[in-house]
Design an enzyme around this catalytic site. Structure first.
Site, PDB file in Angstrom:
ATOM      1  CG  HIS A  91     -15.668   0.156  40.113  1.00 36.50           C
ATOM      2  ND1 HIS A  91     -15.962   1.421  40.566  1.00 36.50           N
ATOM      3  CD2 HIS A  91     -16.102  -0.708  41.060  1.00 36.50           C
ATOM      4  CE1 HIS A  91     -16.561   1.327  41.742  1.00 36.50           C
ATOM      5  NE2 HIS A  91     -16.657   0.045  42.066  1.00 36.50           N
TER       6      HIS A  91
ATOM      7  CG  ASN B 249     -16.451   1.577  45.534  1.00 38.15           C
ATOM      8  OD1 ASN B 249     -16.888   2.242  44.606  1.00 38.15           O
ATOM      9  ND2 ASN B 249     -16.793   0.313  45.739  1.00 38.15           N
TER      10      ASN B 249
ATOM     11  CB  CYS C 204     -19.932  -0.120  41.437  1.00 42.37           C
ATOM     12  SG  CYS C 204     -20.018   0.274  43.188  1.00 42.37           S
TER      13      CYS C 204
END
Ligand code: UT7
Length: 326
Positions: A253, A283, A114
């Site tokens: 993020h 996500n 990520c």
């Protein structure tokens, strides 16, 4: 002479299929209320069975080239952040180069899960500053739904698919000041001792008899995310001798709205100055920041000259941040 790497164009791609929380209720023992309260997610996009990470990366890159009125021949580097490549090799970057007729130049993938986009941005910035390349496509692309255990409600409700891309271009006329457009600083970290908090069970050569599924100690990752994001935004402020007031937009993020809110609170920033897509994208790992940036640019929220703080945390744990004058 100071060379700055300026974001001159951006693009994004989201698969057509939308999976709502109501859809998730039919797959696992969960509720729309739980998902929204704990994560802020309402829906996510899901790639078709035959839609690959490279397809999404190529679509996002195409849009970025169009946005900047570039042709493939204008690009001399491609760096793709992904943890879900089509195959072990060749890299997604190579597939983008082929599809978009980009001439020989550097092309490779970065794997920092990520945090991947921040890592890729940092590498691209270094290459531009050292003169190795002048115009790099930096892409985050993921098909996270291909590595989920659809029986595990603690993880399968969290992720989505998509890709975001930017063009990063050398500006040799920069003054070396905070007012310059471009990447002003990047900050990268990893703590390998925390590798067991978030990992996949198969893939690669380690455990290839098992399916490749995401496993996460959510509560621990959450705790570290809040702490590390708070530490790193302080580091960005101190390093650049700025205060939170100087920042126009937080582009975080998109893992969990509660982590995003905690970072905004730390910066004393109103949520009106935070780009949020987690509600609609879930996500998307390395794709989340460039997708959020693309939306914010297209909607007119982020304008040329705005000061952006980007930050991310992912498996590793890895984490990082970048201060960018758009
Ligand atoms: O992008 C990479 C980095 N990843 C992250 O930053 C994610 C960080 N972690 C998180 O965002 C949160 O920890 C989660 C959203 C994953 C989980 O939220 P939480 O508030 O930490 O919940 P929890 O894991 O502590 O679970 C609370 C309860 C548990 O039940 P018990 O043990 O209290 O009875 C879980 O079994 O919620 C249960 N639960 C669910 N219930 C309904 C877990 N998943 C679900 C679900 N639906 N989907």
């Amino acid at each position: 002479m100071t060379i700055r790497s300026v974001i001159t164009a951006c693009g994004g791609y989201l698969p057509e299929k939308i999976v709502t929380n109501a859809d998730m209720e039919k797959i696992v023992d969960t509720t729309d209320e739980w998902i929204q309260q704990r994560t802020g997610i309402k829906e996510r996009h899901m790639a078709a069975a035959d839609e690959k990470t490279s397809d999404m990366a190529i679509a996002a890159a195409k849009e970025a080239l169009l946005h900047g009125s570039y042709k493939g021949e204008d690009i001399d580097g491609i760096i793709v952040a992904t943890c879900t490549p089509d195959n072990t090799f060749p890299s997604i970057a190579i597939r983008v180069q082929d599809a978009l007729d980009i001439p020989p130049g550097l092309a490779f993938d970065v794997q920092a899960v990520c945090s991947g986009f921040i890592y890729a941005l940092s590498v691209a910035n270094s290459f531009i500053q050292t003169g190795l390349a002048r115009r790099i496509l930096v892409i985050g692309a993921e098909k996270m739904t291909s590595i989920l255990n659809w029986d595990d409600r603690a993880t399968c409700v969290l992720f989505g698919d998509g890709a975001g891309a930017i063009v990063l271009e050398a500006d040799e006329a920069a003054q070396g000041s905070l007012e310059d457009r471009g990447v002003l600083s990047t900050h990268l970290y990893a703590n390998g001792h925390l590798k067991d908090l978030l990992y996949t069970t198969g893939g690669g050569t380690g455990n290839n008899d098992k399916p490749d599924h995401v496993m996460m100690e959510g509560r621990d990752v959450f705790r570290h995310a809040v702490q590390y994001m708070s530490d790193i935004v302080n580091e960005v402020l101190e390093h650049n001798h700025i205060s939170p007031d100087d920042i126009d937009w937080l582009v975080p993020h998109q893992a969990n709205i509660r982590i995003i809110e905690a970072t905004a609170k730390k910066l004393d920033m109103s949520m009106d100055q935070v780009i949020v897509t987690v509600d609609r994208h879930g996500n998307t790992s390395a794709a989340s920041i460039p997708l959020a940036l693309n939306e914010a640019v297209r909607s007119g929220q982020v304008k040329q000259g705005d000061l952006l703080l980007m930050e991310a945390l992912g498996a590793g744990l890895t984490w990082g941040a970048a201060l960018v004058r758009f």
